[in-house]
Design an enzyme around this catalytic site. Sequence first.
Site, PDB file in Angstrom:
ATOM      1  N   SER A   1      14.769  -7.592   6.451  1.00 29.21           N
ATOM      2  CA  SER A   1      15.230  -7.486   7.696  1.00 29.21           C
ATOM      3  C   SER A   1      15.350  -6.007   7.982  1.00 29.21           C
ATOM      4  O   SER A   1      14.400  -5.055   7.523  1.00 29.21           O
ATOM      5  CB  SER A   1      16.596  -8.323   7.828  1.00 29.21           C
ATOM      6  OG  SER A   1      16.936  -8.210   9.438  1.00 29.21           O
TER       7      SER A   1
ATOM      8  N   SER B   1       0.902  -1.146  -0.059  1.00 26.26           N
ATOM      9  CA  SER B   1      -0.088   0.112  -0.092  1.00 26.26           C
ATOM     10  C   SER B   1       0.926   1.148  -0.007  1.00 26.26           C
ATOM     11  O   SER B   1       0.450   2.159  -0.411  1.00 26.26           O
ATOM     12  CB  SER B   1      -0.992   0.026   1.277  1.00 26.26           C
ATOM     13  OG  SER B   1      -0.260  -0.067   2.337  1.00 26.26           O
TER      14      SER B   1
ATOM     15  N   LYS C   1      13.337  -8.778  14.101  1.00 24.13           N
ATOM     16  CA  LYS C   1      14.157  -8.702  12.950  1.00 24.13           C
ATOM     17  C   LYS C   1      15.534  -9.720  13.294  1.00 24.13           C
ATOM     18  O   LYS C   1      15.756 -10.555  12.161  1.00 24.13           O
ATOM     19  CB  LYS C   1      14.698  -7.465  12.425  1.00 24.13           C
ATOM     20  CG  LYS C   1      13.525  -6.687  11.983  1.00 24.13           C
ATOM     21  CD  LYS C   1      13.015  -7.055  11.055  1.00 24.13           C
ATOM     22  CE  LYS C   1      11.777  -6.242  10.214  1.00 24.13           C
ATOM     23  NZ  LYS C   1      11.203  -6.484   9.234  1.00 24.13           N
TER      24      LYS C   1
ATOM     25  N   TYR D   1      11.267  -4.723  18.507  1.00 20.84           N
ATOM     26  CA  TYR D   1      11.465  -4.421  16.922  1.00 20.84           C
ATOM     27  C   TYR D   1      12.661  -5.448  16.370  1.00 20.84           C
ATOM     28  O   TYR D   1      12.623  -6.034  15.446  1.00 20.84           O
ATOM     29  CB  TYR D   1      11.480  -3.159  16.515  1.00 20.84           C
ATOM     30  CG  TYR D   1      11.503  -3.101  15.257  1.00 20.84           C
ATOM     31  CD1 TYR D   1      10.590  -3.527  14.013  1.00 20.84           C
ATOM     32  CD2 TYR D   1      12.595  -2.325  14.295  1.00 20.84           C
ATOM     33  CE1 TYR D   1      10.774  -3.397  12.667  1.00 20.84           C
ATOM     34  CE2 TYR D   1      12.804  -2.314  13.088  1.00 20.84           C
ATOM     35  CZ  TYR D   1      11.806  -2.879  12.267  1.00 20.84           C
ATOM     36  OH  TYR D   1      12.245  -2.669  10.825  1.00 20.84           O
TER      37      TYR D   1
END
Length: 274
Positions: A133, A12, A151, A147
């Site tokens: 990543s 998007s 990753k 976060y």
Amino acid sequence: MKQKVWLITGVSKGLGREIAKQAAETGDIVIGTVRREKDKTEFENSINAKAFVIDLTDTKQIPSLVNSIAKQYGTIDVLVNNAGFGLFGMIEEFKEDEIIDQFNVNFISVWKLCKSVLPYMREKRQGTIVQLSSRVGIAAGIGNGIYAASKFAIEGMSEALKLEVEPFGIKVLLVEPGALRTDFFGASVKYAENELAVYTERLNNVRENTKSINGRQPGDPMKAAEAIISAVNTGNPVFRLPLTSGTIETLKTKITEFQSCIEVSEAIAKSIDY
């Protein structure tokens, strides 16, 4: 060059949108995923590509999505696991459901997409899985620990996946971008609901710092998309694809840290062996 079928999650906006746009412009078939019907309409009206509306956290939907795409187009040549978001805050500030949500989007859905696509790639004995990543998948810092953990999980899975699928002619490309000028630190960013003043008093305010970065990131998403598509089309000359100078500096710092660790600890490490 043979026309490829791309499945790209999170198209998007941002990097996913740019990869989709550029891949479609080369004449390849592009299928993207979005979360809202209005994003699907806007995407399909602006790019010569198709989009499916899916909540990737509902992983039960993923196999049927992949099956329908593979049935319609005969295969999926390139899977780009781009969808995800950043969740920031101090480790102590998070609630369990916030962490679960981060891992559902950034890791579990990625695993399920790989699992669903691999049988089709294995049957054709070709294909590329592109794993998005991050620079913080190399080294974590203050306020990005959860976060980064999601990753780090992508990095570990991708390292193993590369070795597991190579015998079947399938390649894995691990992309490690630094700060790209996308909406990552805008409407897409999330923070721990709980905020502990004891940290903001002692450390930089991660919420204010990340908001101040928005719109000023040094990385160009158009150039990043070009680099990813080039790597796919040239057969992934490298497993890791670091993007932005910030990622290179992070790699150098990590190497120095590991080297110092070896110098200090090698003797004691070896003394533990029988």
